[in-house]
Write a protein that holds these residues in place. Structure first.
Motif, PDB file in Angstrom:
ATOM      1  N   VAL A 158       0.833  -1.204   0.000  1.00 27.93           N
ATOM      2  CA  VAL A 158       0.000   0.000   0.000  1.00 27.93           C
ATOM      3  C   VAL A 158       0.867   1.253   0.000  1.00 27.93           C
ATOM      4  N   LEU A 159       1.976   1.224   0.735  1.00 27.44           N
ATOM      5  CA  LEU A 159       2.800   2.422   0.896  1.00 27.44           C
ATOM      6  C   LEU A 159       3.452   2.874  -0.411  1.00 27.44           C
ATOM      7  N   VAL A 160       3.629   1.951  -1.365  1.00 29.62           N
ATOM      8  CA  VAL A 160       4.238   2.348  -2.639  1.00 29.62           C
ATOM      9  C   VAL A 160       3.175   2.616  -3.714  1.00 29.62           C
ATOM     10  N   SER A 161       1.907   2.509  -3.327  1.00 27.06           N
ATOM     11  CA  SER A 161       0.835   2.763  -4.288  1.00 27.06           C
ATOM     12  C   SER A 161       0.518   4.262  -4.335  1.00 27.06           C
ATOM     13  N   GLU A 162      -0.295   4.617  -5.288  1.00 26.79           N
ATOM     14  CA  GLU A 162      -0.668   6.020  -5.458  1.00 26.79           C
ATOM     15  C   GLU A 162      -2.169   6.185  -5.261  1.00 26.79           C
ATOM     16  N   GLY A 163      -2.576   7.422  -5.015  1.00 25.60           N
ATOM     17  CA  GLY A 163      -3.993   7.694  -4.824  1.00 25.60           C
ATOM     18  C   GLY A 163      -4.189   8.750  -3.757  1.00 25.60           C
ATOM     19  N   PRO A 164      -5.413   9.219  -3.606  1.00 21.10           N
ATOM     20  CA  PRO A 164      -5.686  10.276  -2.625  1.00 21.10           C
ATOM     21  C   PRO A 164      -5.592   9.760  -1.190  1.00 21.10           C
ATOM     22  N   GLU A 165      -5.236  10.673  -0.292  1.00 18.77           N
ATOM     23  CA  GLU A 165      -5.179  10.368   1.141  1.00 18.77           C
ATOM     24  C   GLU A 165      -6.479  10.832   1.801  1.00 18.77           C
ATOM     25  N   GLU A 166      -6.905  10.081   2.837  1.00 19.21           N
ATOM     26  CA  GLU A 166      -8.055  10.491   3.634  1.00 19.21           C
ATOM     27  C   GLU A 166      -7.653  10.444   5.096  1.00 19.21           C
ATOM     28  N   THR A 198      -0.350 -10.293 -11.119  1.00 19.62           N
ATOM     29  CA  THR A 198      -1.273  -9.225 -10.735  1.00 19.62           C
ATOM     30  C   THR A 198      -1.929  -9.538  -9.400  1.00 19.62           C
ATOM     31  N   GLU A 199      -2.331 -10.797  -9.193  1.00 22.15           N
ATOM     32  CA  GLU A 199      -2.933 -11.193  -7.925  1.00 22.15           C
ATOM     33  C   GLU A 199      -1.953 -11.035  -6.760  1.00 22.15           C
ATOM     34  N   LEU A 200      -0.666 -11.171  -7.044  1.00 22.29           N
ATOM     35  CA  LEU A 200       0.360 -11.020  -6.011  1.00 22.29           C
ATOM     36  C   LEU A 200       0.771  -9.566  -5.797  1.00 22.29           C
ATOM     37  N   GLY A 201       0.137  -8.648  -6.542  1.00 21.21           N
ATOM     38  CA  GLY A 201       0.436  -7.237  -6.364  1.00 21.21           C
ATOM     39  C   GLY A 201       1.515  -6.709  -7.292  1.00 21.21           C
ATOM     40  N   ILE A 202       1.830  -7.445  -8.363  1.00 24.72           N
ATOM     41  CA  ILE A 202       2.851  -7.025  -9.324  1.00 24.72           C
ATOM     42  C   ILE A 202       2.162  -6.708 -10.657  1.00 24.72           C
ATOM     43  N   VAL A 203       2.356  -5.490 -11.159  1.00 23.33           N
ATOM     44  CA  VAL A 203       1.744  -5.062 -12.421  1.00 23.33           C
ATOM     45  C   VAL A 203       2.801  -5.095 -13.518  1.00 23.33           C
ATOM     46  N   LEU A 204       2.472  -5.787 -14.632  1.00 22.73           N
ATOM     47  CA  LEU A 204       3.378  -5.851 -15.790  1.00 22.73           C
ATOM     48  C   LEU A 204       2.923  -4.833 -16.829  1.00 22.73           C
ATOM     49  N   GLU A 205       3.881  -4.176 -17.490  1.00 24.30           N
ATOM     50  CA  GLU A 205       3.584  -3.206 -18.545  1.00 24.30           C
ATOM     51  C   GLU A 205       4.442  -3.530 -19.758  1.00 24.30           C
ATOM     52  N   ASP A 206       3.789  -4.037 -20.806  1.00 22.28           N
ATOM     53  CA  ASP A 206       4.490  -4.355 -22.043  1.00 22.28           C
ATOM     54  C   ASP A 206       4.745  -3.067 -22.817  1.00 22.28           C
ATOM     55  N   ARG A 207       6.001  -2.782 -23.118  1.00 22.68           N
ATOM     56  CA  ARG A 207       6.366  -1.537 -23.803  1.00 22.68           C
ATOM     57  C   ARG A 207       6.257  -1.703 -25.317  1.00 22.68           C
ATOM     58  N   VAL A 208       5.876  -0.587 -25.993  1.00 19.18           N
ATOM     59  CA  VAL A 208       5.738  -0.600 -27.458  1.00 19.18           C
ATOM     60  C   VAL A 208       7.067  -0.933 -28.114  1.00 19.18           C
ATOM     61  N   GLU A 209       8.142  -0.386 -27.565  1.00 17.94           N
ATOM     62  CA  GLU A 209       9.458  -0.623 -28.167  1.00 17.94           C
ATOM     63  C   GLU A 209      10.008  -2.005 -27.857  1.00 17.94           C
ATOM     64  N   GLY A 210       9.251  -2.793 -27.101  1.00 17.72           N
ATOM     65  CA  GLY A 210       9.695  -4.134 -26.761  1.00 17.72           C
ATOM     66  C   GLY A 210      10.108  -4.234 -25.304  1.00 17.72           C
ATOM     67  N   GLY A 211      10.004  -5.447 -24.798  1.00 19.94           N
ATOM     68  CA  GLY A 211      10.367  -5.667 -23.395  1.00 19.94           C
ATOM     69  C   GLY A 211       9.186  -5.388 -22.465  1.00 19.94           C
ATOM     70  N   THR A 212       9.357  -5.757 -21.227  1.00 22.78           N
ATOM     71  CA  THR A 212       8.293  -5.599 -20.225  1.00 22.78           C
ATOM     72  C   THR A 212       8.896  -5.035 -18.937  1.00 22.78           C
ATOM     73  N   SER A 213       8.216  -4.046 -18.351  1.00 27.60           N
ATOM     74  CA  SER A 213       8.618  -3.517 -17.064  1.00 27.60           C
ATOM     75  C   SER A 213       7.605  -3.988 -16.015  1.00 27.60           C
ATOM     76  N   TRP A 214       7.958  -3.872 -14.761  1.00 26.79           N
ATOM     77  CA  TRP A 214       7.054  -4.288 -13.704  1.00 26.79           C
ATOM     78  C   TRP A 214       7.129  -3.300 -12.536  1.00 26.79           C
ATOM     79  N   ARG A 215       6.057  -3.267 -11.805  1.00 25.84           N
ATOM     80  CA  ARG A 215       5.985  -2.430 -10.593  1.00 25.84           C
ATOM     81  C   ARG A 215       4.975  -3.057  -9.645  1.00 25.84           C
ATOM     82  N   ARG A 216       5.163  -2.700  -8.361  1.00 28.07           N
ATOM     83  CA  ARG A 216       4.161  -3.132  -7.388  1.00 28.07           C
ATOM     84  C   ARG A 216       2.936  -2.240  -7.504  1.00 28.07           C
ATOM     85  N   LYS A 217       1.796  -2.809  -7.146  1.00 22.33           N
ATOM     86  CA  LYS A 217       0.547  -2.022  -7.158  1.00 22.33           C
ATOM     87  C   LYS A 217       0.648  -0.858  -6.183  1.00 22.33           C
TER      88      LYS A 217
END
Length: 483
Positions: free
Chosen positions: A339-347, A464-483
């Motif tokens: 949660v701490l590395v995710s983005e979004g509004p604070e309440e 994705t279920e484990l909290g890891i988001v994959l992003e396939d790049r147009v120029e090729g290759g894949t990056s990943w980040r935590r949710k």
């Protein structure tokens, strides 16, 4: 208000140090003739938590824990076999070589269990002058006498003998005996210095001839040298109450005329699968053997989940139960990290809920340790905090990041009082994550090249279920980040 159970009075008492802000504490250390076993782990983890708690309360704890490297006999009489010499003869090594080996192993295994080193770890063999001096003082005051090159403490000279164990001088622990030795005035008298026979390798010059110290006198001499005539706390196993600690009281108070210890504390024993631990029957586990099967932090968690005064059964089923609880707290911390590395509004309301439950858990944790270091209830407070933060993560999620960060800090800080290091476990997992992700992305890339879209999509969905988001790049290759 901190209350501790005093074995001397058999009551819980308010803990008030002899000197404001300062605690002088002595715990009987190991006899280093063999590998440390699970019973040692129970004892020294338990007293480590006591030291940590006192320091957490802002007290300056001066902690002394001895090393018995000479003079420990195999029974409670004056004629038992010296454990160190017997093992050295069996292994065909010099006694002090044996002592060095097992002293190093003891500290190594305690380090792995995250047991803090004492301020001083004095060895009996290094304090022979102090032991001889104490023996001389007891002879001078009429509490001890020399006979045939040995020196014995006269139990009859100390009317309070038995006040710790509530046993008479002639009583013995089950299975032991009172040796009738020529030259003793009373069979219950115990040796504070022993004449060395021809085959006894460890021996020192003394006013009574070459000999070696009795086991009980060693702790009196070393504890009073470093901590003074009266100690705040003296700890040890429940099996040491009689005769070891009883004899320590008698010889120390007879020599000084002052109370020896204000608070006596004793840890419970360990059984193995419901049976008494015994080398002779093979019902015995060393710390190293346990560490080959279980993580060090899990073993520590298992020990602190029981009260220091309670017995502890070491069994595979109970350890697996502890593993589930251990994992539950780890998972809660890791969920907060995501949660701490995710983005979004604070309440603020969401964060305030996290701060509130953290404060409640901390109050329960502190109250538990104030009640004679009740670590099972302290662990229960951590469980409650883990469960509450999981519900907040599932509900408010990123909207309460600030509060969840505070809850995590509370959980880590309180765990440290118990010597539990969840953060190190999380960091170990984090250190492995980049390499594991590179491996998985390589497998997924190969699946895509082979047009195995089902496998590629399956890997993406599972991550994705484990909290890891994959992003396939147009120029090729894949990056990943935590949710």
């Amino acid at each position: 208000m901190l209350r501790v159970y005093n074995s001397l009075t058999r009551e819980k008492e308010e803990f008030v140090p002899l000197r404001p802000g300062r605690v002088n504490m002595y715990v009987c250390g190991p006899t280093v003739y063999d590998s440390p076993h699970i019973g040692h782990a129970k004892a020294y983890v338990s007293f480590d938590v006591i030291v940590r708690t006192l320091r957490h309360r802002g007290l300056d704890v001066f902690y002394v824990q001895n090393i018995t490297d000479v003079g420990h006999l195999t029974d409670n009489s004056d004629e038992g076999e010296d454990k160190i010499l017997a093992r050295a003869e069996r292994d065909r090594v010099e006694p002090m070589e044996l002592v060095e080996k097992y002293t190093f192993e003891f500290f190594d295994t305690m380090d792995r269990l995250n047991v803090l080193r004492p301020n001083i770890s004095p060895r009996a063999s290094g304090h022979i002058p102090e032991i001889i001096e104490l023996c001389q003082e007891l002879i001078k005051s009429g509490h001890a006498y020399e006979s045939n090159g040995s020196v014995y403490f006269s139990v009859e000279s100390f009317p309070d003998y038995g006040k710790l164990s509530n046993r008479r001088a002639e009583d013995q622990e089950a299975g032991s005996r009172v040796a009738v030795i020529e030259g003793k005035r009373n069979p219950a008298d115990f040796a504070i210095w022993k004449l060395a026979d021809k085959g006894h390798i460890l021996r020192w010059n003394s006013p009574w001839g070459e000999g070696f110290p009795g086991w009980h006198i060693e702790c009196s001499a070393m504890s009073m040298k470093y901590l003074g005539q009266t100690l705040d706390i003296h700890g040890g196993g429940r099996d040491n109450i009689f005769p070891h600690h009883e004899d320590e009281i008698a010889q120390s108070e007879a020599a000084t005329g002052h109370p020896f210890v204000k608070y006596w504390m004793h840890n419970g024993m360990v059984t193995l699968n419901g049976q008494k631990m015994s080398k002779s029957t093979g019902n015995f586990v060393t710390v190293r053997q346990a560490l080959e099967q279980y993580p060090a932090q899990l073993l520590r968690f298992y020990i602190v989940s029981s009260h220091y005064r309670s017995s502890l059964d070491f069994s595979e089923d109970l350890l697996e139960d502890s593993r589930r609880g251990w994992t539950r707290i780890q998972n809660a911390l890791q969920a907060i990290d995501r949660v701490l590395v995710s983005e979004g509004p604070e309440e603020e309301a969401a964060s305030e809920d996290a701060r509130r439950i953290a404060a409640q858990a901390e109050a329960k944790f502190e109250a538990s340790l104030d009640d004679d270091f009740n670590t099972p209830n302290a662990v229960a407070a951590l469980f409650e905090l883990a469960g509450d933060t999981n519900r907040l993560v599932a509900g408010a999620g990123s909207r309460g990041r600030a509060g969840l960060a505070a809850a995590k800090e509370t959980m880590v800080r309180l765990s440290d009082v118990l010597g539990l290091t969840w953060e190190s476990e999380t960091r170990q997992a984090d250190d492995l994550l980049p390499g594991l992700m590179n491996l998985l992305l390589g497998i997924r890339q190969k699946a895509r090249e082979d047009r195995d879209w089902a496998l590629a999509d399956h890997l993406r969905d599972q991550l994705t279920e484990l909290g890891i988001v994959l992003e396939d790049r147009v120029e090729g290759g894949t990056s990943w980040r935590r949710k």
